[in-house]
Each structure stands twice: as C-alpha cells, then as structure tokens.
Design a protein around this motif. Sequence first.
Motif, PDB file in Angstrom:
ATOM      1  N   GLY A  93       2.632  66.565 107.207  1.00 55.23           N
ATOM      2  CA  GLY A  93       1.950  67.131 106.042  1.00 55.23           C
ATOM      3  C   GLY A  93       1.397  66.048 105.131  1.00 55.23           C
ATOM      4  N   GLY A  94       0.216  66.268 104.609  1.00 51.28           N
ATOM      5  CA  GLY A  94      -0.418  65.330 103.696  1.00 51.28           C
ATOM      6  C   GLY A  94       0.055  65.542 102.266  1.00 51.28           C
ATOM      7  N   GLU A  95      -0.585  64.827 101.347  1.00 54.77           N
ATOM      8  CA  GLU A  95      -0.160  64.840  99.947  1.00 54.77           C
ATOM      9  C   GLU A  95      -0.202  66.225  99.312  1.00 54.77           C
ATOM     10  OE1 GLU A  95      -1.709  61.885  97.353  1.00 54.77           O
ATOM     11  OE2 GLU A  95      -0.872  60.248  98.538  1.00 54.77           O
ATOM     12  N   ALA A 139       7.471  86.623 104.788  1.00 51.34           N
ATOM     13  CA  ALA A 139       7.069  85.833 105.957  1.00 51.34           C
ATOM     14  C   ALA A 139       5.583  86.009 106.257  1.00 51.34           C
ATOM     15  CB  ALA A 139       7.909  86.225 107.172  1.00 51.34           C
ATOM     16  N   SER A 140       5.075  87.226 106.128  1.00 52.10           N
ATOM     17  CA  SER A 140       3.651  87.475 106.390  1.00 52.10           C
ATOM     18  C   SER A 140       2.767  86.672 105.448  1.00 52.10           C
ATOM     19  CB  SER A 140       3.338  88.964 106.245  1.00 52.10           C
ATOM     20  OG  SER A 140       3.969  89.689 107.265  1.00 52.10           O
ATOM     21  N   ARG A 141       3.152  86.592 104.171  1.00 53.77           N
ATOM     22  CA  ARG A 141       2.361  85.819 103.205  1.00 53.77           C
ATOM     23  C   ARG A 141       2.398  84.325 103.552  1.00 53.77           C
ATOM     24  NH1 ARG A 141       4.592  87.452  99.019  1.00 53.77           N
ATOM     25  NH2 ARG A 141       5.927  85.687  98.557  1.00 53.77           N
ATOM     26  N   ILE A 142       3.562  83.843 103.952  1.00 51.46           N
ATOM     27  CA  ILE A 142       3.667  82.435 104.354  1.00 51.46           C
ATOM     28  C   ILE A 142       2.761  82.163 105.550  1.00 51.46           C
ATOM     29  CG2 ILE A 142       5.238  80.737 105.389  1.00 51.46           C
ATOM     30  CD1 ILE A 142       7.428  81.931 103.497  1.00 51.46           C
ATOM     31  N   LEU A 143       2.813  83.036 106.542  1.00 50.25           N
ATOM     32  CA  LEU A 143       1.984  82.847 107.745  1.00 50.25           C
ATOM     33  C   LEU A 143       0.497  82.934 107.448  1.00 50.25           C
ATOM     34  CD1 LEU A 143       4.117  84.847 110.328  1.00 50.25           C
ATOM     35  CD2 LEU A 143       3.765  82.351 110.262  1.00 50.25           C
ATOM     36  N   ALA A 144       0.125  83.696 106.442  1.00 51.97           N
ATOM     37  CA  ALA A 144      -1.288  83.877 106.094  1.00 51.97           C
ATOM     38  C   ALA A 144      -1.844  82.752 105.227  1.00 51.97           C
ATOM     39  CB  ALA A 144      -1.467  85.212 105.374  1.00 51.97           C
ATOM     40  N   THR A 145      -0.984  81.851 104.774  1.00 49.97           N
ATOM     41  CA  THR A 145      -1.403  80.787 103.853  1.00 49.97           C
ATOM     42  C   THR A 145      -1.368  79.441 104.575  1.00 49.97           C
ATOM     43  OG1 THR A 145      -0.445  82.046 102.023  1.00 49.97           O
ATOM     44  CG2 THR A 145      -0.971  79.716 101.610  1.00 49.97           C
ATOM     45  N   PRO A 146      -2.521  78.824 104.809  1.00 45.58           N
ATOM     46  CA  PRO A 146      -2.539  77.542 105.514  1.00 45.58           C
ATOM     47  C   PRO A 146      -1.629  76.504 104.849  1.00 45.58           C
ATOM     48  CG  PRO A 146      -4.758  78.415 105.321  1.00 45.58           C
ATOM     49  CD  PRO A 146      -3.872  79.290 104.466  1.00 45.58           C
ATOM     50  N   GLY A 147      -0.737  75.948 105.655  1.00 42.94           N
ATOM     51  CA  GLY A 147       0.184  74.907 105.183  1.00 42.94           C
ATOM     52  C   GLY A 147       1.539  75.422 104.748  1.00 42.94           C
ATOM     53  N   ARG A 177       3.627  77.530 106.178  1.00 40.72           N
ATOM     54  CA  ARG A 177       4.623  77.565 107.256  1.00 40.72           C
ATOM     55  C   ARG A 177       5.275  76.200 107.435  1.00 40.72           C
ATOM     56  NH1 ARG A 177       4.368  76.782 112.973  1.00 40.72           N
ATOM     57  NH2 ARG A 177       5.872  78.073 114.112  1.00 40.72           N
ATOM     58  N   LEU A 178       4.493  75.131 107.343  1.00 40.19           N
ATOM     59  CA  LEU A 178       5.034  73.786 107.487  1.00 40.19           C
ATOM     60  C   LEU A 178       6.018  73.476 106.348  1.00 40.19           C
ATOM     61  CD1 LEU A 178       3.247  70.639 108.636  1.00 40.19           C
ATOM     62  CD2 LEU A 178       4.568  70.553 106.552  1.00 40.19           C
ATOM     63  N   HIS A 203      12.824  82.863 112.914  1.00 40.52           N
ATOM     64  CA  HIS A 203      12.297  83.752 113.959  1.00 40.52           C
ATOM     65  C   HIS A 203      11.024  84.442 113.472  1.00 40.52           C
ATOM     66  CE1 HIS A 203      12.278  86.504 117.328  1.00 40.52           C
ATOM     67  NE2 HIS A 203      12.154  87.497 116.470  1.00 40.52           N
ATOM     68  N   ARG A 204      11.044  84.976 112.247  1.00 39.87           N
ATOM     69  CA  ARG A 204       9.860  85.664 111.697  1.00 39.87           C
ATOM     70  C   ARG A 204       8.651  84.738 111.654  1.00 39.87           C
ATOM     71  NH1 ARG A 204      13.973  87.832 108.304  1.00 39.87           N
ATOM     72  NH2 ARG A 204      14.062  90.098 108.537  1.00 39.87           N
ATOM     73  N   LEU A 205       8.901  83.455 111.394  1.00 40.55           N
ATOM     74  CA  LEU A 205       7.812  82.488 111.282  1.00 40.55           C
ATOM     75  C   LEU A 205       7.439  81.839 112.605  1.00 40.55           C
ATOM     76  CD1 LEU A 205       8.861  80.762 107.934  1.00 40.55           C
ATOM     77  CD2 LEU A 205       7.132  82.550 108.269  1.00 40.55           C
ATOM     78  N   GLY A 206       8.161  82.197 113.673  1.00 43.39           N
ATOM     79  CA  GLY A 206       7.873  81.635 114.983  1.00 43.39           C
ATOM     80  C   GLY A 206       8.221  80.156 115.088  1.00 43.39           C
ATOM     81  N   LEU A 207       9.261  79.738 114.373  1.00 46.05           N
ATOM     82  CA  LEU A 207       9.660  78.336 114.383  1.00 46.05           C
ATOM     83  C   LEU A 207      10.686  78.101 115.472  1.00 46.05           C
ATOM     84  CD1 LEU A 207      10.046  77.813 110.534  1.00 46.05           C
ATOM     85  CD2 LEU A 207       8.254  76.854 112.015  1.00 46.05           C
ATOM     86  N   ALA A 208      10.445  77.086 116.285  1.00 43.18           N
ATOM     87  CA  ALA A 208      11.377  76.704 117.337  1.00 43.18           C
ATOM     88  C   ALA A 208      12.361  75.680 116.767  1.00 43.18           C
ATOM     89  CB  ALA A 208      10.592  76.083 118.496  1.00 43.18           C
ATOM     90  N   PRO A 209      13.485  75.469 117.449  1.00 39.48           N
ATOM     91  CA  PRO A 209      14.393  74.421 117.005  1.00 39.48           C
ATOM     92  C   PRO A 209      13.644  73.087 116.906  1.00 39.48           C
ATOM     93  CG  PRO A 209      15.431  75.745 118.705  1.00 39.48           C
ATOM     94  CD  PRO A 209      13.985  76.175 118.625  1.00 39.48           C
ATOM     95  N   GLY A 210      13.858  72.400 115.837  1.00 38.38           N
ATOM     96  CA  GLY A 210      13.188  71.125 115.628  1.00 38.38           C
ATOM     97  C   GLY A 210      11.880  71.231 114.854  1.00 38.38           C
ATOM     98  N   ASP A 211      11.376  72.438 114.651  1.00 40.44           N
ATOM     99  CA  ASP A 211      10.142  72.624 113.854  1.00 40.44           C
ATOM    100  C   ASP A 211      10.423  72.346 112.392  1.00 40.44           C
ATOM    101  OD1 ASP A 211       8.547  73.268 115.974  1.00 40.44           O
ATOM    102  OD2 ASP A 211       8.571  75.421 115.631  1.00 40.44           O
TER     103      ASP A 211
END
Length: 147
Positions: A41-43, A93-101, A103-104, A139-147
């Motif tokens: 992730g950037g600044e 979770a839906s709002r997080i997924l809909a907003t670029p950046g 999820r990270l 799980h809702r965000l589709g994050l794998a272990p280590g993400d």
Amino acid sequence: MSLSEVEAVARAAHAGQTDKAGRPYAEHLSAVAEGVRARGGGEELVAAAWLHDALEDGVLSEDWLDAAAVPQRTKDVVRAMTKRPDEDQEAYASRILATPGARLVKAADLAHNADPGRLAVLDEHTARRLRQKYAAMRHRLGLAPGD
C-alpha cells in the motif's frame, strides 16, 4: 497533510486509549500502517491505516475528515472502514469490497487483531469469540491466510 502529520493526528486523537489487552491503542494503528506498507500500500492507504478507527471510535469527526488535507482516496477508505451502529457484518464487508484500497487496509487490521500474541493475553472466551469474528470477516472479504 504529510504522512507524519497524519500519524501525529491519529496518535493524539487516540491518546489515552488502550486495546482489549490494555496496550496503548497507537501500537495497533502503527501495526496496521506497517501491515499496509508490507502489503504494498502507498501513502494514501498508510494514511487511511493511521485513521481507520478514528471515526468509529469517535476521536475525530466526519467534519474533521471532510476538511482534512488528505487525498480523497484516504477519506473514502476511512469511511469504508468505519462500522456503523447496528450495521451487520455483510453490509460492512460489502462497503469495504466496493471501496478501492479498503480491503488491503482491512486485511492489515484483521492480521494485527488476530495476532496470536495479542489474543493470548485475553481470557479464553474473549479470544475464541474474536478469532471467530475475525475469521468470518476474512472469509467475507475473500482473504486467504497471509493476506
């Protein structure tokens, strides 16, 4: 605002707060910011990491964020990360997924929240409840272990 100014604002806003383990809350913010950096992730996203709990915790206001001299992307991610009263986890979770950046930033937040060392100092019931909560959001965000 420079990134160091954002950090200073976040540290001041959360001064005196502690996490569930009794540690200074700024340690969590710092860990999430470092997690965002480590994930590429950037600044703009690092700034969002420093501010990610400020609205939800009520230490900074929407008006402050509106007027803050930070990029719109930072503001959007902070707003996406702010869980609203009575909001269910799916909508959040839906709002997080809909907003670029977002999820990270949430991935870094969840990684620190679920750190075994942090959970080990909590009572077993609380630790188990939080592990389940964080795993469900991953799980809702589709994050794998280590993400």
